[in-house]
Design a protein around this motif. Structure first.
Motif, mmCIF file in Angstrom:
data_model
loop_
_atom_site.group_PDB
_atom_site.id
_atom_site.type_symbol
_atom_site.label_atom_id
_atom_site.label_comp_id
_atom_site.label_asym_id
_atom_site.label_seq_id
_atom_site.Cartn_x
_atom_site.Cartn_y
_atom_site.Cartn_z
ATOM 1 N N VAL A 146 51.339 46.100 42.900
ATOM 2 C CA VAL A 146 50.451 45.008 42.502
ATOM 3 C C VAL A 146 50.439 44.899 40.976
ATOM 4 N N GLY A 147 50.368 46.036 40.294
ATOM 5 C CA GLY A 147 50.430 46.015 38.843
ATOM 6 C C GLY A 147 51.736 45.441 38.333
ATOM 7 N N HIS A 148 52.838 45.810 38.976
ATOM 8 C CA HIS A 148 54.159 45.306 38.590
ATOM 9 C C HIS A 148 54.222 43.790 38.744
ATOM 10 N N GLY A 179 55.580 35.514 42.313
ATOM 11 C CA GLY A 179 55.070 34.270 41.761
ATOM 12 C C GLY A 179 53.706 34.394 41.105
ATOM 13 N N VAL A 180 53.238 35.611 40.851
ATOM 14 C CA VAL A 180 51.932 35.829 40.225
ATOM 15 C C VAL A 180 51.978 35.418 38.762
ATOM 16 N N THR A 181 50.897 34.837 38.280
ATOM 17 C CA THR A 181 50.795 34.510 36.855
ATOM 18 C C THR A 181 50.681 35.809 36.061
ATOM 19 N N PRO A 182 51.553 36.057 35.089
ATOM 20 C CA PRO A 182 51.513 37.319 34.347
ATOM 21 C C PRO A 182 50.160 37.553 33.679
ATOM 22 N N ASP A 183 49.675 38.764 33.763
ATOM 23 C CA ASP A 183 48.395 39.147 33.169
ATOM 24 C C ASP A 183 48.489 40.633 32.835
ATOM 25 N N ARG A 184 48.805 40.937 31.566
ATOM 26 C CA ARG A 184 49.050 42.329 31.186
ATOM 27 C C ARG A 184 47.808 43.192 31.366
ATOM 28 N N GLU A 185 46.644 42.661 31.016
ATOM 29 C CA GLU A 185 45.418 43.453 31.159
ATOM 30 C C GLU A 185 45.156 43.798 32.620
#
Length: 250
Positions: free
Chosen positions: A117-119, A127-133
């Protein structure tokens, strides 16, 4: 949960925790330890740090783990199935189903599910919107369950090269977990930290030894950097670094 069942859960969680630490390269032991740790959390116990079955478990953990494999076969099998359904987590094509399967595994305590999930959040998987936090939040949970890739990703994101904090307790713990998992780029990061003087005393021979390990284990960064680390060393130091690398790699 009955007191007898609770005792069995705590004993198995403790046995798997010992097994995971004794065999850090075995992903099955890591997964099972993480799943049982989550069940302990859900049960409301403080954790499996203490030995609920007596001090003899330190010597008999292998037998206990075999017994626990059978006792907890159903939850272990369910998580394994969920992870199989979510195997496409790194694919950038929209795939909400893969993400949800991995979330389900993560909710059960799976270190691999937490990592996946973190990856997805870190690299737009499924297709997840990138969110580093948000990615780091999941990586922290995965690392806490012993996942070396999550620890390395956090280290690389938070402490690049000689960034402030690279010698902190958090950085050391993350890198040591990645090294325990024998990740090639973890050896490279260790070499770099020593070479830059942010870990240890900046010993160039020790830095070269770790860079040898990184290159030997297939790290492209290690292969590219090894000549630069060896260049300032004399022949005796180079030989010492090579010998030391073999000792450290055992």
């Amino acid at each position: 949960m009955s007191s007898q069942a609770a005792l069995g859960l705590l004993a198995c969680a403790h046995a798997y925790d010992i097994a995971r630490k004794e065999n850090p390269l075995d992903p099955r032991l890591r997964e099972h330890a993480a799943i049982l740790a989550r069940q302990v959390d859900d049960f409301g116990h403080a954790g499996s740090e203490s030995d609920p079955s007596g001090s003899s478990l330190a010597d008999g953990w292998a037998t206990m783990v075999t017994q626990c494999d059978t006792q907890f076969r159903q939850p272990f099998g369910e998580v394994s199935d969920w992870l199989a359904h979510g195997a496409g987590y790194a694919n950038p094509s929209p795939d909400p189903a893969a993400l949800e399967w991995n979330r389900k595994a993560a909710a059960a305590g799976s270190a691999e599910g937490l990592w996946r999930v973190g990856h997805a959040y870190r690299y737009a998987g499924s297709g997840v919107t990138p969110d580093r936090e948000e990615a780091h939040r999941w990586f922290r949970m995965a690392a806490a369950r012993g996942h070396p890739d999550a620890a390395l990703q956090l280290y690389q994101d938070l402490y690049p090269d000689d960034a402030p904090g690279a010698a902190s307790a958090d950085a050391i713990a993350l890198l040591d977990l990645a090294l325990a998992g024998r990740l090639p780029d973890a050896a490279y990061q260790m070499a770099l930290a020593i070479f830059l003087g942010v870990r240890g005393n900046g010993d160039p021979v020790l830095a070269a030894a770790w860079m040898h390990i990184a290159a030997r284990e297939g790290s492209e960064l290690g292969i590219d950097s090894l000549p630069n680390v060896l260049e300032p060393l004399n022949s005796a130091q180079r030989e010492a670094a090579l010998v030391l690398s073999r000792t450290l790699q055992k």
